[in-house]
Design an enzyme around this catalytic site. Structure first.
Site, PDB file in Angstrom:
ATOM      1  N   HIS A 236       0.868  -1.177   0.000  1.00 35.50           N
ATOM      2  CA  HIS A 236       0.000   0.000   0.000  1.00 35.50           C
ATOM      3  C   HIS A 236       0.903   1.224   0.000  1.00 35.50           C
ATOM      4  O   HIS A 236       1.568   1.513   1.009  1.00 35.50           O
ATOM      5  CB  HIS A 236      -0.922   0.009   1.217  1.00 35.50           C
ATOM      6  CG  HIS A 236      -1.937  -1.088   1.206  1.00 35.50           C
ATOM      7  ND1 HIS A 236      -2.464  -1.647   2.346  1.00 35.50           N
ATOM      8  CD2 HIS A 236      -2.525  -1.734   0.172  1.00 35.50           C
ATOM      9  CE1 HIS A 236      -3.332  -2.580   2.027  1.00 35.50           C
ATOM     10  NE2 HIS A 236      -3.377  -2.660   0.715  1.00 35.50           N
TER      11      HIS A 236
ATOM     12  N   GLU B 179       1.250   3.953   2.850  1.00 32.82           N
ATOM     13  CA  GLU B 179       1.614   3.527   4.198  1.00 32.82           C
ATOM     14  C   GLU B 179       3.142   3.514   4.329  1.00 32.82           C
ATOM     15  O   GLU B 179       3.783   2.461   4.379  1.00 32.82           O
ATOM     16  CB  GLU B 179       0.998   2.163   4.487  1.00 32.82           C
ATOM     17  CG  GLU B 179      -0.526   2.208   4.464  1.00 32.82           C
ATOM     18  CD  GLU B 179      -1.179   0.839   4.548  1.00 32.82           C
ATOM     19  OE1 GLU B 179      -0.443  -0.164   4.637  1.00 32.82           O
ATOM     20  OE2 GLU B 179      -2.419   0.766   4.532  1.00 32.82           O
TER      21      GLU B 179
ATOM     22  N   HIS C 240       2.806  -2.768   7.132  1.00 34.54           N
ATOM     23  CA  HIS C 240       1.713  -1.882   6.710  1.00 34.54           C
ATOM     24  C   HIS C 240       1.599  -0.702   7.672  1.00 34.54           C
ATOM     25  O   HIS C 240       2.317  -0.606   8.661  1.00 34.54           O
ATOM     26  CB  HIS C 240       0.386  -2.651   6.698  1.00 34.54           C
ATOM     27  CG  HIS C 240       0.239  -3.591   5.550  1.00 34.54           C
ATOM     28  ND1 HIS C 240      -0.660  -3.390   4.527  1.00 34.54           N
ATOM     29  CD2 HIS C 240       0.882  -4.737   5.263  1.00 34.54           C
ATOM     30  CE1 HIS C 240      -0.576  -4.379   3.664  1.00 34.54           C
ATOM     31  NE2 HIS C 240       0.359  -5.219   4.092  1.00 34.54           N
TER      32      HIS C 240
ATOM     33  N   GLU D 251       0.976  -4.022  11.434  1.00 34.56           N
ATOM     34  CA  GLU D 251       0.280  -2.746  11.292  1.00 34.56           C
ATOM     35  C   GLU D 251       0.908  -1.739  12.241  1.00 34.56           C
ATOM     36  O   GLU D 251       0.930  -1.949  13.456  1.00 34.56           O
ATOM     37  CB  GLU D 251      -1.207  -2.915  11.618  1.00 34.56           C
ATOM     38  CG  GLU D 251      -1.964  -3.860  10.696  1.00 34.56           C
ATOM     39  CD  GLU D 251      -2.329  -3.218   9.376  1.00 34.56           C
ATOM     40  OE1 GLU D 251      -2.052  -2.004   9.207  1.00 34.56           O
ATOM     41  OE2 GLU D 251      -2.899  -3.918   8.523  1.00 34.56           O
TER      42      GLU D 251
END
Length: 899
Positions: free
Chosen positions: A457, A460, A553, A625
């Site tokens: 992504h 990110e 991420h 994350e």
């Protein structure tokens, strides 16, 4: 054909073959007619270039007036399309190699800068009769040579598959879609860590909610004209993006008293589409959606100029799409001042007041939008400042870092850089293989693998900073880093989606889709980055065990750092996949939250990297994350994360790997015990919420964990939109071909080994039948044999393994009776088999008995229960954590994973 090259060439007079080639090369074409010490005049040099259009200039990004009309067309400075024969392609590769490896620049080029001298070279058209194929002094690395120095007719693997970094050569320029305008400025931001913690913004309750008026009541001061939208799709790319003159999109200042801000975002990772001035110091900003889509507006990165120090400006982004955001709980935007960076060495910092995140009051009947508003005071007059959602980390930043690694004589010995593939736009997707050289092939083959990736992504950028911290540590000379390189092979893809990073997308690639929902794709040409990554890991699994997979991420709605994993349904290894996250939470207690981790596999996440790799056999498969905001834990509570905080997570990943593989199993067993206690508490809590009572003693472990855990509160873009319209036909055709192939597919021809095993199996069954008949004729009761059907069934299975050990090699002609010398006569087969069978029954009777009731191994040792309190307390991680001294250069480790 080359008269200048027919002169006598003596090796002692040619200290440098490349230099000699360039002298002869230029002399033949008339550009150098004097001695080697003389140079032509600049006038002659300019005359040569202006009057010989069939010669091309190839080199770095250095501009030379009058030579190349448009410096952004450097990707076209290749050989003409007519040079398409294999020989010409080989000459092209050789010439490119000469340009890269030549130590001396051509002596007749009166260049103006050292950079041009290093990079520029003349490339004329060469004929097929090239001296490269005949001169031993000008041997190319592209051609294969035997031990006698003779040229082999075959070529090596094309160099384009590998990345070539040189301290004197340029980086690969980013390739943009041809619709994108790109300014010719190279942006660079310094790294800086604030000396004091940057606390979350504390709302006062009096924050203003500006009404969105739009361009009807305001003045457009910046707007991108050529922006690909939904319905269009990517067609081609080039270095520099759109051809032609770059327009000046910002308004023209009317004089020194004009206080209008000048906006710009046509640089790498920038994505501002429009700016509307609604008051003297107030602006409404519209972000560009991800290219070829109509959504995914979260990331922002843009520049402003013509600032005033004493004024309070208000910026309002009007088209954000997420209903929830960290800006509602104190997150601040980032600002960067170029004057502060030059004068005070201050980099990115959290700034902003009156921060509010709220729903847009304009209702146009379409998707609801949300607004982010904040006020700011610039530190200097006439400054150039940048704003960003998070610390930018661009494709060029990555290339500069990898260039430094490639040019480091120590790091380049154990970090090999390769091109994994080319992206949709033609940008390089890099693959790093990091491991210390092994002493023996057996030691190399025994190493387990760890796979890490980031930036699937593109918005990110947190993932890139964690990846940078990991690379900084694993490439260092730390004893722990050396130990990790001794026992593991690290496969690292630092930027999975370079196209999205370059153009400033938040979530998608240039295919207009989220790559982290298409890891199962069959469209290699449309999703090359993840297709080749999955294929690389698939090949890696065939070579060695992959202990851990982790994809880095960023998270836009939760603070702290945490992992998403997958549940293992095998009760023998129940909760083992949660050990690594729990260990990581103990190593980084002020950043990593284990309670935020989730291990539920949802249907909408079946196409993600962690789930696909888990189903391929990597049991420790995670998505890491990291928040865009900061921490709510320990000493860092209510403070924003800096780049140093994120890089430290890369170190903690390495540290936790050593804990996870420690030969002393105490920590591992302690974590399992703690996990069971935590799970019992969760189950009690769940049943209390449902108003039910349950005696969990002895039966709590039978409860499905998926019923306990909630879904992962990830992105609201989790649901995939499916394939773009222009790819639906391609996918349908591929699926149709697969179905037709399965229908037409015949039984595959067996290998020689399979045919031998099948022959031996049939032979064995025939021997048993003949033995039974012989025993019956000898007077034995047939019921004696019929009482042992289980034995024969077991013998059939045992015989296959026994036959594999014996492996009598019969070639194909013997199996068909075509070898006259060793043909098998069917008339002699029964007596031959019976005779051999009697001998085998006498010699192998003990073996048959063993195969009927195999003994179990008695070597398994019962480990004593560890002393939990003496090794790892639940609230504090001890300073002395592991007995690493017990590890040799290549220890036999307990890898706590699954068989």
């Amino acid at each position: 054909m080359f008269p200048a090259l027919e002169t006598e060439v003596k090796q002692e007079s040619l200290p440098d073959p490349y230099e000699d080639f360039m002298y002869h090369h230029l002399q033949y074409y008339g550009y150098f007619k004097g001695h080697r010490g003389s140079l032509p005049t600049s006038a002659t040099h300019q005359h040569v270039w202006k009057n010989n259009p069939r010669y091309l200039l190839s080199g770095s990004f250095g501009e030379r007036q009058g030579m190349v009309p448009d410096p952004l067309q450097k990707e076209k400075l290749l050989w003409p399309t007519c040079m398409s024969s294999p020989v010409h392609r080989q000459i092209e590769a050789v010439s490119r190699e000469i340009r890269l490896h030549s130590l001396l620049s051509p002596p007749d080029l009166a260049l103006t800068t050292p950079r041009e001298k290093e990079s520029c070279s003349l490339i004329p058209f060469l004929s097929a009769d090239s001296l490269m194929l005949s001169s031993p002094l000008l041997k190319s690395r592209q051609l294969l040579h035997d031990e006698f120095g003779e040229v082999s007719p075959c070529l090596r693997e094309p160099r384009d598959l590998f990345t070539f970094f040189s301290s004197s050569g340029p980086l690969q320029a980013p390739r943009w879609p041809i619709e994108c305008e790109v300014i010719k400025e190279n942006l660079h931001h310094i790294e800086w860590v604030p000396p004091q913690p940057e606390y979350f913004y504390q709302p006062t309750g009096n924050e203003k909610l500006p009404e969105i008026v739009g361009e009807e009541k305001g003045t457009v001061v910046f707007q991108l004209d050529s922006v690909p939208t939904e319905g269009s799709y990517f067609t081609s790319s080039r270095v520099g993006g759109k051809r032609g003159i770059i327009k000046e999109l910002a308004v023209t200042l009317q004089g020194p008293e004009d206080k209008t801000l000048l906006f710009e975002s046509r640089f790498e990772s920038g994505n501002l589409q429009k700016a509307v001035r609604v008051d003297t110091y107030e602006y409404e900003l519209t972000l560009r959606t991800d290219l070829y889509t109509n959504k995914h507006t979260q990331w922002f990165y843009f520049r402003v100029q013509n600032t005033r120090k004493d004024a309070t400006y208000r910026f309002t982004i009007v088209n954000l799409l997420k209903p929830k955001s960290l800006y509602t709980i104190g997150m601040k935007p980032l600002m960067y001042s170029q004057l502060d960076a030059k004068t005070h060495n201050i980099g990115w910092r959290r700034e902003g007041n009156e921060i509010r995140y709220y729903k847009n009051n304009r209702d146009d009947g379409q998707q609801a939008f949300y607004c982010l508003t904040w006020t700011i005071q610039f530190p200097h007059d006439q400054d150039t400042c940048f704003f960003a959602h998070f610390y930018p980390y661009t494709y060029t930043d990555l290339q500069c870092y990898l260039l430094s690694v490639a040019n480091n004589p120590v790091q380049s010995q154990f970090c090999k850089l390769r091109t994994l593939c080319r992206s949709l736009a033609g940008n390089t997707v890099y693959l790093l293989t990091i491991t210390n050289p092994s002493r023996t092939p057996q030691e190399a083959a025994a190493k387990k693998a760890v796979v890490l990736s980031a930036r699937v992504h593109p918005g990110e950028s947190n993932g890139s900073w964690i990846m940078k911290g990991f690379l900084d540590f694993i490439l260092s000379n730390s004893p722990d880093a050396q130990l990790l390189r001794d026992i593991f092979v690290f496969k690292v893809v630092p930027m999975l989606n370079p196209d999205g990073v370059i153009v400033g997308n938040y979530r998608c690639s240039l295919a207009g889709r989220d790559l982290n929902r298409h890891y199962k794709t069959i469209l290699k040409e449309s999703f090359p980055c993840i297709w080749y990554t999955r294929n690389m890991i698939k090949r890696l699994l065939e070579e060695r065990e992959v202990l851990l997979y982790c994809d880095f991420h960023g998270h836009s709605r939760k603070n702290n750092i945490f992992l998403y994993g997958c549940n293992n349904n095998d009760r023998k290894y129940w909760l083992h996949e949660r050990v690594f996250p729990l260990m990581l939470s103990k190593n980084a207690p002020d950043k990593f939250s284990f309670h935020s981790c989730n291990f539920k596999v949802q249907k909408c996440k079946e196409g993600t990297g962690r789930v696909v790799m888990w189903r391929m056999g990597i049991l420790n498969s995670y998505t890491m994350e990291s928040t865009f905001g900061g921490s709510t834990l320990g000493n860092k509570r209510d403070t924003h994360f800096t780049t140093e905080d994120l890089k430290s997570l890369g170190y903690h990943v390495c540290d936790t790997l050593l804990d996870f593989c420690d030969p002393d199993r105490t920590k591992f067993m302690q974590c399992l015990t703690e996990l069971k206690e935590l799970l019992q508490q969760e189950i009690h809590k769940k049943f209390n919420e449902l108003g039910q009572d349950m005696d969990l003693e002895g039966s709590w472990s039978d409860i499905c964990l998926s019923d306990i855990e909630s879904s992962t509160s990830g992105s609201d873009s989790s649901l995939s939109d499916g394939l773009p319209v222009h790819l639906l036909n391609v996918a349908d055709e591929l699926n149709q071909k697969k179905k037709m192939y399965k229908k037409k597919k015949k039984k595959l021809l067996q290998t020689r080994k399979q045919r031998n095993e099948q022959y031996q199996k049939n032979n064995w069954m025939q021997e048993l039948k003949l033995t039974e008949d012989a025993l019956e004729r000898a007077g034995f009761a047939s019921s004696t044999l019929q009482k042992q059907p289980t034995f024969f069934r077991n013998s059939e299975n045992a015989s296959s393994s026994a036959m594999r050990n014996e492996k009598p090699r019969l070639n194909e002609s013997q199996l068909h009776g075509r070898d006259k010398g060793t043909s098998l006569d069917p008339s002699k087969m029964p007596s031959l088999i019976l005779t051999k069978n009697k001998e085998r029954m006498q010699t192998e009777k003990p073996r048959s008995t063993v195969s009927c009731s195999p003994k179990r191994s008695t070597n398994s040792s019962q480990e004593p229960a560890p002393d939990m309190k003496s090794h790892w307390s639940r609230n504090r991680y001890p300073a002395t954590k592991r007995g690493r001294a017990a590890m040799t250069a290549y220890p036999s480790l307990h890898i706590y994973t699954y068989p």
